[in-house]
Motif scaffolding. Structure first.
Motif, short mmCIF file in Angstrom:
data_model
loop_
_atom_site.label_atom_id
_atom_site.label_comp_id
_atom_site.label_asym_id
_atom_site.label_seq_id
_atom_site.Cartn_x
_atom_site.Cartn_y
_atom_site.Cartn_z
N UNK A 84 0.81 -1.33 -0.14
CA UNK A 84 0.01 0.11 -0.19
C UNK A 84 0.98 1.10 0.07
N UNK A 85 2.04 1.14 0.49
CA UNK A 85 2.87 2.35 0.80
C UNK A 85 4.02 2.37 -0.52
N UNK A 86 3.89 1.18 -1.35
CA UNK A 86 4.63 1.10 -2.53
C UNK A 86 6.02 1.04 -2.19
N UNK A 87 6.20 0.22 -0.98
CA UNK A 87 7.71 0.12 -0.32
C UNK A 87 8.27 -1.43 -1.24
N UNK A 88 9.59 -1.14 -1.37
CA UNK A 88 10.07 -2.59 -1.99
C UNK A 88 11.05 -3.25 -0.90
N UNK A 89 10.65 -2.92 0.56
CA UNK A 89 11.42 -3.48 1.47
C UNK A 89 11.04 -5.03 1.39
N UNK A 90 12.32 -5.94 1.71
CA UNK A 90 11.78 -7.23 1.75
C UNK A 90 11.60 -7.74 3.05
N UNK A 91 10.86 -8.92 3.35
CA UNK A 91 10.35 -9.40 4.73
C UNK A 91 11.38 -10.44 5.17
#
Length: 222
Positions: free
Chosen positions: A206-213
């Motif tokens: 939703x926040x257009x983040x490319x962070x990996x989990x």
């Protein structure tokens, strides 16, 4: 082994330029930011330090924000409580057994979820208790390994399936900060099911983040 990475935690003992440089020279390629401690001002300062050293040395470094997750802790005690092996101890919202020692905490979800025979570990497992009965506001346990219980020490329930959300309000606030700051990875604590990961990924999307989990496997049900 080329895919194995060395990760170090940045904090009061390591948040100086010369130490970060030394750690990168020794092969560290990832930095963990522990969101159980420190405030956003401290984390952004450390983040800029790491990025600056990484750039000056020409060494790519991954930044990992490690969310606190739900923390179950002992409430305020007037004084430390010594518990001895074989003793009965009551833990809960309020005492119903006036003849035994009482340890307060504020999580009704734990009382609802815990069952007889399950273990309770206090202060990183230094103190071990086993539940023998429970009521509406507390549970009675027998001390297996004694010690001194102090205020705000953590309670771990390794055998209990807790009905507590993996993402707390604090985690959500920290996550938005991490997205804005530009962290590469986010580590989710106390994962119980795929739904916990999907909820986190939905927020990132939703926040257009490319962070990996990163899923931290710390509970049996995970």
């Amino acid at each position: 082994m080329t895919l194995t990475k060395i990760l170090f935690t940045i904090g009061p003992a390591s948040n100086r330029m010369e130490i970060v440089e030394a750690l990168l020279r020794e092969g560290a390629r990832g930095v963990r930011f522990n969101f159980s401690h420190g405030d956003h001002r401290t984390h952004i300062s450390n983040y800029r330090l790491v990025r600056g050293v990484s750039k000056s040395m020409g060494i790519p470094v991954a930044t990992v924000m490690d969310l606190q997750g739900p923390k179950i802790r002992v409430d305020d005690l007037r004084q430390p409580v010594e518990v001895k092996a074989g003793e009965l101890v009551e833990i809960g919202l309020m005492s119903r057994e006036k003849r035994v020692k009482f340890i307060p905490f504020s999580y009704r979800e734990v009382i609802e979820s815990i069952d007889e025979g399950e273990r309770v570990l206090i202060d990183d497992g230094k103190i071990v208790l086993k539940v023998i009965s429970k009521g509406r506001d507390s549970f009675l346990s027998k001390v297996m390994v004694g010690g001194v219980v102090k205020s705000h020490k953590g309670l771990n329930l390794p055998e209990t399936e807790l009905n507590i959300p993996a993402l707390t309000e604090k985690d959500r606030e920290d996550l938005l900060f991490g997205i804005k700051t530009g962290f590469d990875y986010v580590a989710l604590s106390f994962v119980r099911s795929p739904g916990d990961i999907l909820e986190l990924k939905d927020i990132l999307k939703r926040h257009k983040s490319g962070m990996k989990v990163i899923a931290k496997i710390e509970r049996p049900e995970a």
